[in-house]
Design an enzyme around this catalytic site. Structure first.
Site, PDB file in Angstrom:
ATOM      1  N   MET A   1      14.212 -25.371 -28.071  1.00 10.73           N
ATOM      2  CA  MET A   1      13.335 -26.361 -27.627  1.00 10.73           C
ATOM      3  C   MET A   1      12.821 -26.728 -28.974  1.00 10.73           C
ATOM      4  O   MET A   1      11.837 -25.836 -29.518  1.00 10.73           O
ATOM      5  CB  MET A   1      12.403 -26.616 -26.635  1.00 10.73           C
ATOM      6  CG  MET A   1      13.185 -26.465 -25.389  1.00 10.73           C
ATOM      7  SD  MET A   1      14.409 -27.917 -24.895  1.00 10.73           S
ATOM      8  CE  MET A   1      13.072 -29.327 -25.210  1.00 10.73           C
TER       9      MET A   1
ATOM     10  N   MET B   1      14.458 -32.740 -14.576  1.00 12.19           N
ATOM     11  CA  MET B   1      12.903 -32.247 -14.533  1.00 12.19           C
ATOM     12  C   MET B   1      12.474 -32.239 -13.033  1.00 12.19           C
ATOM     13  O   MET B   1      12.871 -33.135 -12.301  1.00 12.19           O
ATOM     14  CB  MET B   1      12.238 -33.183 -15.296  1.00 12.19           C
ATOM     15  CG  MET B   1      12.679 -33.396 -16.693  1.00 12.19           C
ATOM     16  SD  MET B   1      11.718 -34.564 -17.470  1.00 12.19           S
ATOM     17  CE  MET B   1      12.442 -34.584 -19.201  1.00 12.19           C
TER      18      MET B   1
ATOM     19  N   HIS C   1      20.703 -29.734 -18.975  1.00 13.53           N
ATOM     20  CA  HIS C   1      19.533 -28.689 -19.395  1.00 13.53           C
ATOM     21  C   HIS C   1      18.645 -28.833 -18.106  1.00 13.53           C
ATOM     22  O   HIS C   1      17.864 -29.846 -17.879  1.00 13.53           O
ATOM     23  CB  HIS C   1      18.906 -29.756 -20.581  1.00 13.53           C
ATOM     24  CG  HIS C   1      17.470 -29.031 -20.889  1.00 13.53           C
ATOM     25  ND1 HIS C   1      16.498 -29.776 -21.934  1.00 13.53           N
ATOM     26  CD2 HIS C   1      17.045 -28.031 -20.604  1.00 13.53           C
ATOM     27  CE1 HIS C   1      15.662 -28.948 -21.999  1.00 13.53           C
ATOM     28  NE2 HIS C   1      15.805 -27.807 -21.241  1.00 13.53           N
TER      29      HIS C   1
ATOM     30  N   MET D   1      15.327 -28.123 -16.425  1.00 12.07           N
ATOM     31  CA  MET D   1      14.067 -28.043 -16.611  1.00 12.07           C
ATOM     32  C   MET D   1      13.288 -27.915 -15.401  1.00 12.07           C
ATOM     33  O   MET D   1      12.575 -28.779 -14.640  1.00 12.07           O
ATOM     34  CB  MET D   1      13.064 -28.909 -17.474  1.00 12.07           C
ATOM     35  CG  MET D   1      13.618 -28.963 -18.907  1.00 12.07           C
ATOM     36  SD  MET D   1      13.049 -30.349 -19.804  1.00 12.07           S
ATOM     37  CE  MET D   1      14.883 -31.439 -19.656  1.00 12.07           C
TER      38      MET D   1
ATOM     39  N   HIS E   1      23.975 -34.976 -23.100  1.00 12.04           N
ATOM     40  CA  HIS E   1      23.054 -34.227 -22.409  1.00 12.04           C
ATOM     41  C   HIS E   1      22.327 -34.885 -21.475  1.00 12.04           C
ATOM     42  O   HIS E   1      21.930 -35.893 -21.468  1.00 12.04           O
ATOM     43  CB  HIS E   1      22.087 -33.721 -23.667  1.00 12.04           C
ATOM     44  CG  HIS E   1      21.010 -32.874 -23.662  1.00 12.04           C
ATOM     45  ND1 HIS E   1      21.367 -31.479 -23.632  1.00 12.04           N
ATOM     46  CD2 HIS E   1      19.645 -33.070 -23.271  1.00 12.04           C
ATOM     47  CE1 HIS E   1      19.991 -30.845 -23.229  1.00 12.04           C
ATOM     48  NE2 HIS E   1      19.312 -31.963 -23.239  1.00 12.04           N
TER      49      HIS E   1
ATOM     50  N   ASP F   1      19.044 -34.432 -18.677  1.00 19.73           N
ATOM     51  CA  ASP F   1      17.918 -33.462 -18.707  1.00 19.73           C
ATOM     52  C   ASP F   1      17.533 -33.471 -17.100  1.00 19.73           C
ATOM     53  O   ASP F   1      16.954 -34.685 -16.693  1.00 19.73           O
ATOM     54  CB  ASP F   1      16.689 -34.078 -19.402  1.00 19.73           C
ATOM     55  CG  ASP F   1      16.994 -33.674 -20.918  1.00 19.73           C
ATOM     56  OD1 ASP F   1      16.976 -32.646 -21.253  1.00 19.73           O
ATOM     57  OD2 ASP F   1      16.952 -34.674 -21.691  1.00 19.73           O
TER      58      ASP F   1
ATOM     59  N   ASP G   1      16.786 -29.400 -29.247  1.00 18.45           N
ATOM     60  CA  ASP G   1      16.517 -30.343 -28.686  1.00 18.45           C
ATOM     61  C   ASP G   1      15.045 -30.674 -28.607  1.00 18.45           C
ATOM     62  O   ASP G   1      14.248 -30.034 -28.189  1.00 18.45           O
ATOM     63  CB  ASP G   1      16.961 -30.192 -27.034  1.00 18.45           C
ATOM     64  CG  ASP G   1      16.390 -31.073 -26.135  1.00 18.45           C
ATOM     65  OD1 ASP G   1      16.322 -32.183 -26.361  1.00 18.45           O
ATOM     66  OD2 ASP G   1      16.750 -30.934 -24.827  1.00 18.45           O
TER      67      ASP G   1
ATOM     68  N   SER H   1      21.294 -37.416 -25.474  1.00 17.97           N
ATOM     69  CA  SER H   1      20.690 -37.255 -24.116  1.00 17.97           C
ATOM     70  C   SER H   1      20.185 -38.578 -23.484  1.00 17.97           C
ATOM     71  O   SER H   1      19.412 -39.412 -23.919  1.00 17.97           O
ATOM     72  CB  SER H   1      18.846 -36.680 -24.328  1.00 17.97           C
ATOM     73  OG  SER H   1      18.285 -36.869 -23.504  1.00 17.97           O
TER      74      SER H   1
HETATM   75  C1  DX5 Z   1      12.880 -33.084 -23.519  1.00 13.16           C
HETATM   76  C2  DX5 Z   1      14.215 -33.391 -23.218  1.00 13.16           C
HETATM   77  C3  DX5 Z   1      15.055 -33.823 -24.471  1.00 13.16           C
HETATM   78  C4  DX5 Z   1      14.663 -35.180 -24.902  1.00 13.16           C
HETATM   79  C5  DX5 Z   1      14.947 -35.337 -26.222  1.00 13.16           C
HETATM   80  O1  DX5 Z   1      12.160 -32.542 -22.554  1.00 13.16           O
HETATM   81  O2  DX5 Z   1      14.961 -31.864 -23.057  1.00 13.16           O
HETATM   82  O3  DX5 Z   1      16.359 -33.608 -24.287  1.00 13.16           O
HETATM   83  O4  DX5 Z   1      15.531 -36.225 -23.880  1.00 13.16           O
HETATM   84  O5  DX5 Z   1      14.648 -36.686 -26.686  1.00 13.16           O
HETATM   85  P1  DX5 Z   1      14.311 -37.079 -27.852  1.00 13.16           P
HETATM   86  O6  DX5 Z   1      15.497 -36.883 -28.749  1.00 13.16           O
HETATM   87  O7  DX5 Z   1      13.709 -38.637 -27.851  1.00 13.16           O
HETATM   88  O8  DX5 Z   1      13.042 -36.198 -28.473  1.00 13.16           O
HETATM   89 ZN    ZN Z   2      17.071 -31.639 -22.988  1.00 11.68          ZN
END
Ligand code: DX5
Ligand code: ZN
Length: 217
Positions: A136, A36, A65, A67, A32, A34, A174, A7
Site C-alpha cells: 500500500m 472494505m 483487495h 480490507m 482492482h 476494493d 496501490d 480500481s
Molecule cells: C485504497 C484502495 C485503493 C484506491 C486507489 O484503500 O485500496 O485501491 O482505490 O485509489 P487512488 O488511485 O485514487 O489512490
Molecule cells: Zn486497493
C-alpha cells in the site's frame, strides 16, 4: 511485463459496466476490486454481488483487495464470486499461512498486502508461498489520497529479497499512483500498478492508454 489494475472504487457506479469496458479497450488486463468492511478500514465499499455481476460479463483478471478483519471468514465466498487474485492484509489475520492455503485450495492466486506502517521484513517468511505482494502506498480506506514516497523503499526491499531468493514475484502498488509518479513505482520494482482516480476521472480509455505508454518505451 507491467500491468495496470484500474480500481473501480473511483468509477461512476451508474456507468460501471461502460467504464470497465472502456478500461479494457484501453488495454487494461486486470481490474482492482476494493472490499472494505468498516472495521479494518473506516469505510464500507462493495462485496460479493457486485463481483459476481462483473465476473459474468468480463474476462479481465479480477484482482480483489480485501480490507476486512479476519479474511479467513470470506476467502471461499470471494473465490466463488469470481476473484482471480485474492489480496488479504497481513495485519488483519493471525493465521496468514492458513489464509494463503485457503486461497490456493480454491484455485486462486494468493497475495499478501501490507499497510504503510508494516515493515517489508514482515513479508519475508511468506514470499515463497504467494504469487504477489501488494504494498500500500497510502493508508488503506479511501481513494484519491497522495502517495507516501517512503512506501516505495519497501517495494525495492521486497524486490531485492525476491531476487535473492530466485523468486519471480509480482509486486503491486496501490494508492495515489498517477501518470506523473508511476515511473517511481516501476523503477522501485513494482510490476502491477493500481490506479483509481487517475484512470476513472476523465476519459477512461485514454487514461489507461497513457499508463500503458509509460512502460511501452
Ligand atoms: C485504497 C484502495 C485503493 C484506491 C486507489 O484503500 O485500496 O485501491 O482505490 O485509489 P487512488 O488511485 O485514487 O489512490
Ligand atoms: Zn486497493
Amino acid at each position: 511485463m507491467n500491468r495496470l489494475s484500474p480500481s473501480i472504487l473511483a468509477a461512476d457506479f451508474w456507468r460501471l459496466g461502460e467504464q470497465i469496458e472502456q478500461a479494457r479497450q484501453g488495454g487494461a488486463q486486470y481490474l482492482h476490486f476494493d472490499v472494505m468492511d468498516g472495521l479494518f478500514v473506516p469505510s464500507i465499499s462493495f462485496g460479493m454481488p457486485v463481483l459476481e455481476s462483473i465476473r459474468k460479463k468480463t474476462d479481465l483478471v479480477l484482482d480483489v483487495h480485501l480490507m476486512i478483519e479476519k479474511p479467513e471468514r470470506y476467502i471461499e465466498t470471494f473465490a466463488q464470486a469470481g476473484a482471480d487474485i485474492i489480496n488479504f492484509h497481513l495485519e488483519a489475520t493471525e493465521h496468514p499461512e492458513e489464509v494463503i492455503k485457503m486461497i490456493r485450495d480454491a484455485g486462486k492466486k494468493a497475495a499478501i498486502t501490507i499497510k504503510p506502517a508494516t515493515k517489508a521484513s514482515e513479508v519475508a517468511p511468506y514470499l515463497k508461498l504467494v504469487d504477489m505482494i501488494l504494498v500500500m502506498t497510502v493508508e488503506p480506506g479511501f481513494g484519491g489520497q497522495k502517495l507516501i514516497p517512503s512506501c516505495l523503499d519497501k517495494v525495492a526491499e521486497i524486490r531485492s529479497m525476491a531476487n535473492e531468493a530466485g523468486l519471480t514475484l509480482d509486486i503491486e502498488v496501490d494508492g495515489g499512483i498517477t501518470l506523473e509518479n508511476v515511473h517511481q513505482a516501476t523503477e522501485a520494482g513494482a510490476n502491477v500498478i493500481v490506479a483509481g482516480s487517475a484512470v476513472f476521472k476523465g476519459d477512461v480509455k485514454a487514461n489507461v492508454e497513457a499508463f500503458q505508454k509509460k512502460w511501452a518505451k
